[in-house]
Design a protein around this motif. Sequence first.
Motif, PDB file in Angstrom:
ATOM      1  N   ASN A   1       0.673  -1.205   0.522  1.00 45.63           N
ATOM      2  CA  ASN A   1      -0.185   0.270   0.024  1.00 45.63           C
ATOM      3  C   ASN A   1       1.137   1.320  -0.124  1.00 45.63           C
ATOM      4  O   ASN A   1       0.822   2.062   1.033  1.00 45.63           O
ATOM      5  CB  ASN A   1      -0.989  -0.133   1.172  1.00 45.63           C
ATOM      6  CG  ASN A   1      -1.413   1.352   1.129  1.00 45.63           C
ATOM      7  OD1 ASN A   1      -2.065   1.405  -0.057  1.00 45.63           O
ATOM      8  ND2 ASN A   1      -2.792   1.031   2.579  1.00 45.63           N
ATOM      9  N   PRO A   2       1.544   1.365  -0.968  1.00 43.91           N
ATOM     10  CA  PRO A   2       2.516   2.192  -1.523  1.00 43.91           C
ATOM     11  C   PRO A   2       2.215   3.593  -0.818  1.00 43.91           C
ATOM     12  O   PRO A   2       0.963   4.741  -1.438  1.00 43.91           O
ATOM     13  CB  PRO A   2       3.269   2.556  -2.543  1.00 43.91           C
ATOM     14  CG  PRO A   2       2.648   1.503  -3.069  1.00 43.91           C
ATOM     15  CD  PRO A   2       1.371   0.917  -2.355  1.00 43.91           C
ATOM     16  N   VAL A   3       2.648   5.399  -0.623  1.00 42.67           N
ATOM     17  CA  VAL A   3       2.327   6.315  -0.518  1.00 42.67           C
ATOM     18  C   VAL A   3       3.302   7.229  -1.631  1.00 42.67           C
ATOM     19  O   VAL A   3       4.073   7.143  -1.837  1.00 42.67           O
ATOM     20  CB  VAL A   3       2.817   7.054   0.881  1.00 42.67           C
ATOM     21  CG1 VAL A   3       2.650   8.078   0.573  1.00 42.67           C
ATOM     22  CG2 VAL A   3       2.122   5.975   1.980  1.00 42.67           C
ATOM     23  N   GLY A   4       2.057   7.568  -2.497  1.00 37.33           N
ATOM     24  CA  GLY A   4       2.983   8.590  -3.404  1.00 37.33           C
ATOM     25  C   GLY A   4       2.642   7.852  -4.427  1.00 37.33           C
ATOM     26  O   GLY A   4       4.121   7.802  -5.749  1.00 37.33           O
ATOM     27  N   GLU A   5       2.930   6.616  -4.380  1.00 40.70           N
ATOM     28  CA  GLU A   5       3.130   5.836  -6.349  1.00 40.70           C
ATOM     29  C   GLU A   5       1.822   5.433  -6.325  1.00 40.70           C
ATOM     30  O   GLU A   5       1.280   4.588  -5.545  1.00 40.70           O
ATOM     31  CB  GLU A   5       4.264   5.174  -6.513  1.00 40.70           C
ATOM     32  CG  GLU A   5       4.224   4.093  -5.140  1.00 40.70           C
ATOM     33  CD  GLU A   5       6.145   3.511  -5.271  1.00 40.70           C
ATOM     34  OE1 GLU A   5       6.100   2.842  -6.061  1.00 40.70           O
ATOM     35  OE2 GLU A   5       6.142   2.571  -4.385  1.00 40.70           O
ATOM     36  N   GLU A   6       1.041   4.857  -7.285  1.00 38.17           N
ATOM     37  CA  GLU A   6      -0.654   4.360  -7.929  1.00 38.17           C
ATOM     38  C   GLU A   6      -0.033   2.857  -6.891  1.00 38.17           C
ATOM     39  O   GLU A   6      -0.636   2.090  -6.269  1.00 38.17           O
ATOM     40  CB  GLU A   6       0.043   3.510  -8.973  1.00 38.17           C
ATOM     41  CG  GLU A   6      -0.930   5.010  -9.450  1.00 38.17           C
ATOM     42  CD  GLU A   6      -2.650   4.734  -8.687  1.00 38.17           C
ATOM     43  OE1 GLU A   6      -3.250   4.028  -9.589  1.00 38.17           O
ATOM     44  OE2 GLU A   6      -3.056   6.125  -8.271  1.00 38.17           O
TER      45      GLU A   6
END
Lengths: 146, 462
Positions: free
Chosen positions: B208-213
């Motif tokens: 569930n990355p922050v700042g990328e899809e």
Amino acid sequence: MQMHFEYSVEGGNFSQAGLTSSQVKKTLKQLNVNGAVIKRTVVALYEAEVNIVAHAYGGTILVDIDEEKIVIELRDEGPGIEDIGKTMEIGYSTATPEVREMGFGAGMGLSNMNNNSDLLEITSEVGKGTCVKIINHFKDDNNGNK
Amino acid sequence: MGTSDKPHFHHAIKFREDICIGCSHCMNVCPTEAIRVAHGKALMHPNRCVDCGECYRVCPVGAIIVEQDDFEEIYKYKNRVALIPAVFTGQFPDSVAPGQILSAVYELGFTHVFEVEEGVDFLSGQFNNYLKQHRDVKPLISPFCPAIVRLIQVKFPTLANNIILLKAPIDITALRARKTLSESGLLPEETGIFYVTPCPAKIVAVKNPVGEEKSVIDGVINMNFLYNKVYKILRHKKDLKEVEGAVPLSQGAVCWSLTNGEASHMKQGRSLAIDEINNVIEFLEKVENEEVDGINFLELRACDESCAGGILCPGNRFLTADKLRKRVPGNLRGAVKKDTGTKNEMNAFLKDNMKLEQVIPRSIMKLDDNLAEAMIKMKRIYELNRMLPQVDCGICGSPSCKSLSEDIVKNEASLKQCIFVQRVMEQNEQLDSSDSVNIMREIWSDKKLDRNILKDGINDIN
Ligand SMILES: Nc1ncnc2c1ncn2[C@@H]1O[C@H](COP(=O)(O)OP(=O)(O)OP(=O)(O)O)[C@@H](O)[C@H]1O
Ligand code: SF4
Ligand SMILES: [Mg+2]
């Protein structure tokens, strides 16, 4: 809706300087105030708080918050300021060598406060003390357009 | 415990209700006050948890687990790539050569192995450029530790804009691996990239990355799990051949994930490295107050001794860090062709793909979106808190008197949960002792308040 807070500041105690700013910051974060306004307020308050610690004997900080704005009044007992106009000049400082050793005394505080408040009012009585009043509005459009 | 907001985060930390004994150790150490106890079990508030793993460290019964992908997942792919962080090599005794560790990883079924830190030398140049271009933002904060990125989102929302919007070494190396394999003719859809993680935070960063899809990584393998597998092979095959022809990994790259690993690479102005999440919180408070001046770059890590102290690392963190600092430069992978032509092309590709989108704050501090509502709630919290004893004993199921006050205002708790309030109410005959016991049962379960356990025990003592 109105909220009122009071804090006291001890002159000369640099390890405690910034405590009130921290408290007020926490309050504003909990109230979901716009981040930029929190930043401005905390910067202005911190400088004013440190000025009591550095230049006065002690004081009280009164904070009033309503839905539109925060009003901060810092009242101290101390030497007071003779020429308020002069103290606003960048670089003007009467900080003692001890205070400078603590990393303060660049004479930047008041101009920093001025840049980070919608309204800054200083009144002082020489030999008695100084009162600094800071007002910041919560709405975005009050930011910096003084 | 009901929560009004919908959960924002995926979590790799899971609480096993069947094992949890409701001791509240985890609740007391959680740096974001994300844990409560109800019905004798620890409950996690999904919006507040940042997957730092502090709870895992103190759980006496192993009720807190870290999710991981099934190892068999790797066989879904024809080309199975392992991304191994340098800290993994620091887990083994000195007698084991890094090249042997690699051989063992191949034996487990991987077809390609890359060291995560291969991307570091490229990345450190990019970081320095970024620092140069963003001098107006001070301090810039490293995005390396995902627990810290999440901590900033929830607890220091005004600092979200200070986070450097560049990917971490793991993403760079994954990108590079994917491109290298596809250029050598292997089909991208048949390639699976698996990261060996020292911590739950990195798992969340993949899932569930922050700042990328979407992450370039297909799965994660927990380091303690892989350690056991590799160790077994090494034990049974003492003469395991080292993989030969290593391309040197610089000393700086090997140590990137240790404390001062990033900060020591930054050449723009003043840098500072801080590890351990409570230290980080203390410092960020100061940064937020603008009490900290003149620092250009902040390296912040949730774990003591940084990734050497990750909760999934089986080794002792101090020994691991020391081993890595002494590791002879050189990496695990077989020789790659040194061809500057392709290198430039690769770097251009990485440059195009290494930017992160903005990090969006998700404050857990705010009491309400509406200022007037928030003020009403805050007043109420102050009033409630004044009635509480400030002992912060946690018997109410909340980590502190202040947090109980907040929980009450959120309708997630009641004042009667405070054991002191109960005693006062009993004196005033507003509550009888059976009511108190029932309230305690609700928090701590019937089991802990079973009158029969103590009866015999107390008789024995007397
Ligand atoms: N509360 C106060 N009581 C008495 N004098 C004050 C007070 N606040 C400011 N002054 C005077 O005004 C001067 C300028 O204040 P200012 O905050 O701009 O600079 P400084 O405190 O000397 O240095 P810096 O704030 O950069 O550390 C001070 O040196 C002092 O002489
Ligand atoms: S310091 Fe390293 S191991 Fe610890 S949470 Fe951050 S990334 Fe994970
Ligand atoms: Mg000053």
